[in-house]
Design a protein around this motif. Sequence first.
Motif, PDB file in Angstrom:
ATOM      1  N   ILE A  28      37.320  37.218  32.998  1.00  0.00           N
ATOM      2  CA  ILE A  28      38.255  38.282  32.620  1.00  0.00           C
ATOM      3  C   ILE A  28      37.819  39.631  33.172  1.00  0.00           C
ATOM      4  CG2 ILE A  28      39.284  39.509  30.663  1.00  0.00           C
ATOM      5  CD1 ILE A  28      38.942  36.896  29.064  1.00  0.00           C
ATOM      6  N   VAL A  29      36.609  40.059  32.792  1.00  0.00           N
ATOM      7  CA  VAL A  29      36.213  41.430  33.130  1.00  0.00           C
ATOM      8  C   VAL A  29      35.979  41.623  34.618  1.00  0.00           C
ATOM      9  CG1 VAL A  29      35.237  41.880  30.854  1.00  0.00           C
ATOM     10  CG2 VAL A  29      33.792  40.907  32.625  1.00  0.00           C
ATOM     11  N   SER A  30      35.570  40.579  35.320  1.00  0.00           N
ATOM     12  CA  SER A  30      35.367  40.730  36.761  1.00  0.00           C
ATOM     13  C   SER A  30      36.675  41.067  37.463  1.00  0.00           C
ATOM     14  CB  SER A  30      34.774  39.447  37.349  1.00  0.00           C
ATOM     15  OG  SER A  30      35.555  38.317  37.012  1.00  0.00           O
ATOM     16  N   LYS A  31      37.783  40.640  36.912  1.00  0.00           N
ATOM     17  CA  LYS A  31      39.100  40.979  37.463  1.00  0.00           C
ATOM     18  C   LYS A  31      39.528  42.380  37.036  1.00  0.00           C
ATOM     19  CE  LYS A  31      40.746  36.176  37.199  1.00  0.00           C
ATOM     20  NZ  LYS A  31      39.408  35.603  37.159  1.00  0.00           N
ATOM     21  N   VAL A  32      39.444  42.622  35.735  1.00  0.00           N
ATOM     22  CA  VAL A  32      40.004  43.854  35.175  1.00  0.00           C
ATOM     23  C   VAL A  32      39.255  45.087  35.653  1.00  0.00           C
ATOM     24  CG1 VAL A  32      40.456  45.093  33.030  1.00  0.00           C
ATOM     25  CG2 VAL A  32      40.914  42.648  33.171  1.00  0.00           C
ATOM     26  N   PHE A  33      37.924  45.017  35.714  1.00  0.00           N
ATOM     27  CA  PHE A  33      37.161  46.177  36.173  1.00  0.00           C
ATOM     28  C   PHE A  33      37.573  46.596  37.577  1.00  0.00           C
ATOM     29  CE2 PHE A  33      33.525  45.310  33.084  1.00  0.00           C
ATOM     30  CZ  PHE A  33      33.827  46.419  32.327  1.00  0.00           C
ATOM     31  N   LEU A  99      45.294  50.047  25.222  1.00  0.00           N
ATOM     32  CA  LEU A  99      46.106  51.084  25.864  1.00  0.00           C
ATOM     33  C   LEU A  99      45.513  51.511  27.201  1.00  0.00           C
ATOM     34  CD1 LEU A  99      48.589  52.911  25.538  1.00  0.00           C
ATOM     35  CD2 LEU A  99      47.106  54.569  24.383  1.00  0.00           C
ATOM     36  N   PHE A 100      44.192  51.514  27.323  1.00  0.00           N
ATOM     37  CA  PHE A 100      43.547  51.905  28.573  1.00  0.00           C
ATOM     38  C   PHE A 100      44.005  51.005  29.722  1.00  0.00           C
ATOM     39  CE2 PHE A 100      39.667  52.042  31.353  1.00  0.00           C
ATOM     40  CZ  PHE A 100      39.754  53.376  31.690  1.00  0.00           C
ATOM     41  N   SER A 101      44.035  49.711  29.487  1.00  0.00           N
ATOM     42  CA  SER A 101      44.504  48.787  30.522  1.00  0.00           C
ATOM     43  C   SER A 101      45.998  48.933  30.760  1.00  0.00           C
ATOM     44  CB  SER A 101      44.184  47.346  30.120  1.00  0.00           C
ATOM     45  OG  SER A 101      42.806  47.070  30.262  1.00  0.00           O
ATOM     46  N   LEU A 102      46.766  49.109  29.680  1.00  0.00           N
ATOM     47  CA  LEU A 102      48.212  49.231  29.822  1.00  0.00           C
ATOM     48  C   LEU A 102      48.581  50.429  30.691  1.00  0.00           C
ATOM     49  CD1 LEU A 102      51.005  48.139  28.995  1.00  0.00           C
ATOM     50  CD2 LEU A 102      50.908  49.683  27.016  1.00  0.00           C
ATOM     51  N   LEU A 103      47.869  51.524  30.556  1.00  0.00           N
ATOM     52  CA  LEU A 103      48.136  52.703  31.387  1.00  0.00           C
ATOM     53  C   LEU A 103      47.849  52.408  32.855  1.00  0.00           C
ATOM     54  CD1 LEU A 103      46.664  55.507  29.098  1.00  0.00           C
ATOM     55  CD2 LEU A 103      49.079  55.016  29.531  1.00  0.00           C
ATOM     56  N   HIS A 104      46.868  51.560  33.118  1.00  0.00           N
ATOM     57  CA  HIS A 104      46.597  51.163  34.505  1.00  0.00           C
ATOM     58  C   HIS A 104      47.717  50.273  35.047  1.00  0.00           C
ATOM     59  CE1 HIS A 104      42.546  52.629  33.609  1.00  0.00           C
ATOM     60  NE2 HIS A 104      42.299  52.594  34.903  1.00  0.00           N
ATOM     61  N   TYR A 105      48.233  49.371  34.220  1.00  0.00           N
ATOM     62  CA  TYR A 105      49.363  48.546  34.655  1.00  0.00           C
ATOM     63  C   TYR A 105      50.580  49.426  34.940  1.00  0.00           C
ATOM     64  CZ  TYR A 105      46.526  44.875  32.475  1.00  0.00           C
ATOM     65  OH  TYR A 105      45.516  44.035  32.115  1.00  0.00           O
ATOM     66  N   PHE A 106      50.779  50.419  34.097  1.00  0.00           N
ATOM     67  CA  PHE A 106      51.903  51.339  34.272  1.00  0.00           C
ATOM     68  C   PHE A 106      51.761  52.117  35.575  1.00  0.00           C
ATOM     69  CE2 PHE A 106      54.083  55.410  32.754  1.00  0.00           C
ATOM     70  CZ  PHE A 106      55.356  54.920  33.038  1.00  0.00           C
ATOM     71  N   ALA A 107      50.548  52.595  35.847  1.00  0.00           N
ATOM     72  CA  ALA A 107      50.295  53.313  37.102  1.00  0.00           C
ATOM     73  C   ALA A 107      50.528  52.400  38.297  1.00  0.00           C
ATOM     74  CB  ALA A 107      48.873  53.865  37.117  1.00  0.00           C
ATOM     75  N   PHE A 108      50.059  51.163  38.202  1.00  0.00           N
ATOM     76  CA  PHE A 108      50.278  50.193  39.277  1.00  0.00           C
ATOM     77  C   PHE A 108      51.770  50.002  39.527  1.00  0.00           C
ATOM     78  CE2 PHE A 108      51.306  45.750  40.274  1.00  0.00           C
ATOM     79  CZ  PHE A 108      50.630  45.575  41.468  1.00  0.00           C
ATOM     80  N   PHE A 109      52.544  49.891  38.474  1.00  0.00           N
ATOM     81  CA  PHE A 109      53.993  49.704  38.579  1.00  0.00           C
ATOM     82  C   PHE A 109      54.648  50.894  39.273  1.00  0.00           C
ATOM     83  CE2 PHE A 109      58.077  50.593  36.293  1.00  0.00           C
ATOM     84  CZ  PHE A 109      58.833  49.600  36.891  1.00  0.00           C
ATOM     85  N   LEU A 110      54.295  52.104  38.864  1.00  0.00           N
ATOM     86  CA  LEU A 110      54.907  53.297  39.451  1.00  0.00           C
ATOM     87  C   LEU A 110      54.500  53.477  40.911  1.00  0.00           C
ATOM     88  CD1 LEU A 110      54.552  55.885  36.529  1.00  0.00           C
ATOM     89  CD2 LEU A 110      56.557  54.536  37.159  1.00  0.00           C
ATOM     90  N   LEU A 111      53.242  53.244  41.223  1.00  0.00           N
ATOM     91  CA  LEU A 111      52.792  53.387  42.605  1.00  0.00           C
ATOM     92  C   LEU A 111      53.463  52.361  43.510  1.00  0.00           C
ATOM     93  CD1 LEU A 111      48.947  54.042  42.191  1.00  0.00           C
ATOM     94  CD2 LEU A 111      50.807  55.690  42.425  1.00  0.00           C
ATOM     95  N   LEU A 112      53.593  51.135  43.016  1.00  0.00           N
ATOM     96  CA  LEU A 112      54.250  50.103  43.808  1.00  0.00           C
ATOM     97  C   LEU A 112      55.717  50.455  44.037  1.00  0.00           C
ATOM     98  CD1 LEU A 112      53.304  47.404  45.060  1.00  0.00           C
ATOM     99  CD2 LEU A 112      54.312  46.244  43.096  1.00  0.00           C
ATOM    100  N   LEU A 113      56.356  51.015  43.011  1.00  0.00           N
ATOM    101  CA  LEU A 113      57.744  51.461  43.165  1.00  0.00           C
ATOM    102  C   LEU A 113      57.870  52.510  44.260  1.00  0.00           C
ATOM    103  CD1 LEU A 113      59.198  51.941  39.555  1.00  0.00           C
ATOM    104  CD2 LEU A 113      60.020  50.357  41.291  1.00  0.00           C
ATOM    105  N   ASP A 114      56.909  53.418  44.305  1.00  0.00           N
ATOM    106  CA  ASP A 114      57.040  54.564  45.197  1.00  0.00           C
ATOM    107  C   ASP A 114      56.685  54.241  46.644  1.00  0.00           C
ATOM    108  OD1 ASP A 114      57.488  57.417  45.639  1.00  0.00           O
ATOM    109  OD2 ASP A 114      55.335  57.491  46.036  1.00  0.00           O
TER     110      ASP A 114
END
Length: 661
Positions: A28-33, A99-114
């Motif tokens: 798990i953590v080897s991916k998420v980090f 929430l810390f991880s969720l904010l990273h997923y959100f950033a990933f989503f917005l950057l991919l959109l842009d």
Amino acid sequence: MRIVVKVFLLLSVLSLFFFSPQFYFPFIVSKVFWFRFFVEIALLAWLIDVAQHRVVRFRFTEPIVAAVSIFVGALTLAAVWGVNPAFSMWSNFERSEGLFSLLHYFAFFLLLLDVATIDDCMNVVRVLIYASPFAAFYRISSAINFGTHTFERVSGVFGNPSYLAGFLIFVFAFIGLLMLRNSAHGRRSKDALPYAENYLLGCVAVVDLIAFVLTQTRGAYIGLFAGLFVYGGFLLWKGTERRERMLGIGLLVVLLGTVLTGLVVLRGKSTPFSGLDNLSTFTLRVATWKAAWKGFLERPLIGYGPENFSVIFDKHYDPIHSGIEIWFDHAHSIVFDLLATSGILGFLAYCFIFFALYRWYVSRILKRNSAMVSGIYIALPVAYLVQNLVLFDTFSSYLSFFVFLVLARHAAVGGEEQSTKKNTPQSLPKYQFNASFVFFVVVTVLAVMSIWALYENSAAYHKNQELAASYFFVRQSSLAEGVSRFESMAQEPSYLGHREVEKELSVYLYSWVASFDSKEIEQNIPALDKGLAMIDVARKQDPQYLLLDYVLGKTYQLLGTKLSSEAYIKKAEIVLREANAKSPNRIETLDALTSTLLMEQDYNDARTFASQIVALRPDMEVGHRLLGITYYELHDLAHANPELIKALTINPSSTAARYLK
């Protein structure tokens, strides 16, 4: 800078397949980090680009962007106003969510959109597809023993078969989209290369299907079945070509045949699927859902806070879990998870994502794409939701789902089957920002947050490696050195990992006491008391982490037994009574508490708690044995004998036989 953003976004996708045994919870953590690190660098590069050009290619008022933003906002409110905001923010190493991880997923989503064009998105999809067979069949030799014909569930680099199965559902849909896109491109360009890739994709699909079956994950089976059923029905309903309608009919026939074949296979006793009809785990899930519902009724608006389901589980503990699975940190259903931890606000925000997808995007997708392409965009969310009814979102599902949402947006705006050679999002409008003070402040704040996230992520990374290494170090060192090692880890700045450090310390102390005799224990009392004091402080600072109370109480009890110490036994009673007050129906705590009271010769209280065990779980040996012993010590043989005989009936090897003699 946009090229830099794209590179790091692609690396963040690749992190889904990272695995290293040097980490604590390595699957798990080897991916998420690494995902967080790559997203943080991508975000900083994107902010520099936005500050220079003041141009983005999405608006927060777009339905899907607004829906995801509302969902993140709802979970943020639930975290802030929950029962443990710090844990809602950081979670732990085992889940690495919060929430810390969720904010990273959100950033990933917005950057991919842009920054990502349809071609860029398809390259991301290719990475997921072509890496999936290797990820699925990693360590396959440890899952299948051809010599004894025994099978275990395949989990690959995900460490959990359910995570792998959920990820493969997305991969199957991505393979379908890419194959249809290649076919459309091949027909237009008369190029044979897209068709050649389709053959390769077909081979990948077959290999992944084998892995999917070997995960033996019933929820994913049902989810995929539901998605394919919707897809087949949609082709019959909306298909304009004969091949589309025939595919729909063929798919429905295959699904029916699969169900009939599955019923026959489940009757076999020597297949890897013989246990799929075992409903014992489902019974546990239902009990957990009932606890989640009670928690939702207590805090219906915003819930207990993300990642705080264990508080609800302990408070409304169902004794049916005893002896099987006694620690739950998720409801194992996205519906009950969200209701319990984020209330009706979080649940409706989650539902709004799918409402936005179907209400504003599906009609556009239908106009711009064939029925076969459109059907995938309609069926995949169904498969994802159905399998999530008995699971919860993880890194792999969040990442795959957000990639899918970006693909859906492209399909609605420009058409999935369209292909462009230019690496510019011509079908997506640009939105210019003025160089205002507000714009400058927003960019600056986001940059500061990104740098802070980099620091927190690196600190947690270091603590995780230290924790993984300490397992071997402390067991090869003196107790004093082991306790000091844990103390230094507990003092590190990152909040993430605190609970794991405390848990490992408590387990280490209990194991150490269990491994040595009274003489060795007495020689190490100072170090032992220091470690126990650390656990005692930790459990008071984090009163919702019930595991510490339980292990600490058991350690005091064991110490009291080995040293014949009334002081340690009394400490055990105090800690176990507090644990029982937090989770009144937990058989394990009641067992330890009753045994401690028997050691203190407090037979009346012991009888009360032993009777409670019998009332909660009359089918378990432990309650009858303890109650029989209590009556025996009270010289009430008329009541003691029936209880002891009942304990022996349930478990012929019970120590109750000693008292019957």
